[in-house]
Design an enzyme around this catalytic site. Structure first.
Site, PDB file in Angstrom:
ATOM      1  CG  HIS A 259      -1.875   1.124   1.283  1.00 58.35           C
ATOM      2  ND1 HIS A 259      -3.168   1.036   0.833  1.00 58.35           N
ATOM      3  CD2 HIS A 259      -1.720   2.397   1.722  1.00 58.35           C
ATOM      4  CE1 HIS A 259      -3.769   2.215   0.994  1.00 58.35           C
ATOM      5  NE2 HIS A 259      -2.915   3.051   1.531  1.00 58.35           N
ATOM      6  CD  GLU A 260       1.510   3.547   3.625  1.00 58.43           C
ATOM      7  OE1 GLU A 260       1.687   4.619   3.024  1.00 58.43           O
ATOM      8  OE2 GLU A 260       0.452   3.287   4.244  1.00 58.43           O
ATOM      9  CG  HIS A 263       0.183   6.267  -0.571  1.00 57.58           C
ATOM     10  ND1 HIS A 263      -0.819   7.029  -1.120  1.00 57.58           N
ATOM     11  CD2 HIS A 263      -0.419   5.503   0.388  1.00 57.58           C
ATOM     12  CE1 HIS A 263      -1.973   6.746  -0.516  1.00 57.58           C
ATOM     13  NE2 HIS A 263      -1.758   5.813   0.388  1.00 57.58           N
ATOM     14  CD  GLU A 289      -5.914   5.272   0.228  1.00 54.44           C
ATOM     15  OE1 GLU A 289      -4.935   6.029   0.419  1.00 54.44           O
ATOM     16  OE2 GLU A 289      -6.105   4.251   0.898  1.00 54.44           O
TER      17      GLU A 289
HETATM   18 ZN    ZN Z   1      -3.274   5.156   1.745  1.00 55.38          ZN
END
Ligand code: ZN
Length: 490
Positions: A259-260, A263, A289
């Site tokens: 997830h990170e 980003h 996101e």
């Molecule tokens: Zn996030």
């Protein structure tokens, strides 16, 4: 001063502000990762001092003078920078300094009070403070609002410029009934047990870094550290991420890392020429996101990729209890389970958590819902959407830090990001018919190259929705996300 000198002055001023903003962000990163505990009071003062410097620079009256002189440039990158400078300047100037300072003071006090109320499961103890925060944010929204704009929309624009609550409501009303129906169908089928056993922390961390590399995270311009809450921090040549280790749940570490990396990879792939400029960052929270969700879910939790991950985890940790093969592993990774906590929710339930927060926070800011009635409203809505009785405030209305620190308008971009991710996923699947063959080898590169070229490299050149529509070539819609979820979980 000529118009072109005014433009140069604006860009130079914004560049120094952006550089200082990066320094301020790194103070926050340091605080969450390596700062000695005894430094916290001094650090609060350091961060407040940086905030003061940044606020003064962003509201510097010279910006207004330069903007009045500057002419619309032909270069779209310069035009976009001026657009962002003007937007930030107008917003900073609209809020009276005393209100800004009051919000900063109250929301800093409220963090500790919220943490104590949550630990005690006592909403009544926190309600007076939250009522004060809602009042202040309503005043801020009214100050920020342009003519005819609702205060909530003005708050939302901080995180997702170019959209309105009405537009999001229309989109979310399409999602909600189909997500509730999908939830019921998924829970009607037997779900696998959660992963059992213990998983060595150092091996989890090594595998997480291997996944980060596979997903294109550039360690020359980034690093991975441990923190209580995973996050990504920074832009351009220094984008850092954190992860966490739970010996009983390696998926927590692996998927929060993916997830990170979504980003961070977005930030790392922005055109280097935009570095330290107002467009040298992600287009919005929602677009950000969408990237993190794509890496984590549409790619990382796909059947093809989990086939590779299963084999790799068996190599690293040995056979896993109760997981006979790659199909069982896929089912476990995508287990649907109705929980009370948003941050632990699966792909089916996640957006239902956001939708209820979106409706409740709009009612709070509009004055249609009093803070004194919030817990009851929360529990009623949770029962309607999740079919469960909330056992207490810690598992309910007090679980998230967002409202206690004044973040209203911050939740809906999470679901908007999922909607964007659905659109982007459909588009790159159509363009890359053989993607699963690469994912089955643990290689998401073709999808990353598509995202990098079509979306990530542009940063905030365009407005958020336009950023996604330019990449996909089609209007944004909730349909691709619903089709993906219904195919996967229905
Ligand atoms: Zn996030």
């Amino acid at each position: 001063m000529t118009p072109s000198e005014a433009t140069q002055a604006l860009i130079a001023h914004a560049r120094t502000t952006a550089a200082l903003g990066q320094v301020a962000g790194r103070l926050g990163w340091d605080q969450e990762t390596v700062m000695p505990e005894g430094a916290s009071a001094q650090r609060a003062e350091e961060i407040a001092a940086m905030d003061g410097v940044l606020h003064a620079r962003r509201s510097d009256p010279q910006i207004g003078d330069w903007l009045a002189l500057a002419e619309a440039p032909e270069d779209p990158a310069i035009a976009a920078q001026l657009r962002e400078i003007a937007r930030s300047f107008a917003r900073t100037c609209r809020v009276p300094a005393a209100l800004s300072a009051q919000i900063a003071r109250v929301t800093s006090l409220s963090q500790g009070e919220w943490a104590r109320a949550r630990a005690a499961g006592d909403m009544a103890a926190f309600a007076p403070r939250l009522a004060e925060i809602v009042e202040l944010k309503r005043a801020e929204g009214a100050a920020l609002a342009e003519a005819g704009q609702r205060p909530y929309d003005a708050l939302l624009a901080e995180f997702e410029p170019g959209t309105t609550a009405a537009e999001l409501s229309a989109m979310f009303e399409v999602l909600r009934p189909r997500l509730v129906a999908l939830r019921d169908r998924a829970l009607g089928k037997p779900q696998p047990a959660a992963l059992a056993g213990q998983f060595d922390g150092a091996r989890q961390q090594a595998l997480a870094e291997e996944l980060a590399r596979a997903f294109g995270y550039d360690f020359d311009r980034g690093r991975v550290d441990l923190a209580v809450h995973p996050f990504s921090s920074g832009s351009g040549a220094d984008v850092r991420i954190t992860t966490r280790i739970d010996a009983a749940d390696p998926f927590n570490c692996l998927y929060s890392t993916l997830h990170e990396v979504g980003h961070a990879g977005y930030e790392q792939r922005i055109d280097a020429g935009y570095g330290l400029s107002p467009i040298g960052q992600g287009a919005s929270m929602g677009v950000h996101e969408s990237q993190s969700r794509l890496y984590e879910n549409q790619l990382g939790r796909s059947r093809a990729f989990t086939g590779w991950l299963h084999a790799r985890m068996v190599e690293v940790f040995g056979p896993m209890d109760g997981i006979a093969d790659a199909d069982a592993f896929y089912a476990t990774v995508n287990r649907v389970s109705p929980g009370f906590i948003r941050t632990e929710a699966d792909e089916v339930h996640y957006n239902l958590h956001i939708l209820m927060r979106f409706d409740l926070e709009q009612a709070l800011i509009a004055g249609d819902l009093a803070v004194g009635d919030l817990e009851e409203a929360w529990n009623a809505r949770f029962a309607a959407d999740f079919g469960q009785t909330v056992p207490g405030a810690a598992q309910g209305v007090l679980q998230d830090v967002h409202w206690p620190v004044g973040l209203f308008g911050y939740f809906p971009p999470y679901t908007l990001g999922n909607v964007y991710a659905g659109c982007l996923h459909a588009a790159f699947r159509a363009a890359l018919p053989d993607l699963d063959q690469d994912l089955a080898l643990g290689d998401p590169t073709p999808a990353l190259a598509w995202l990098g070229e079509r979306l990530q490299r542009h940063g905030a050149l365009r407005m958020p929705r336009e950023t996604v529509e330019e990449a996909t070539g089609t209007p944004v819609s909730a349909e691709p996300l619903l089709a993906y979820l219904e195919a996967k979980f229905g």
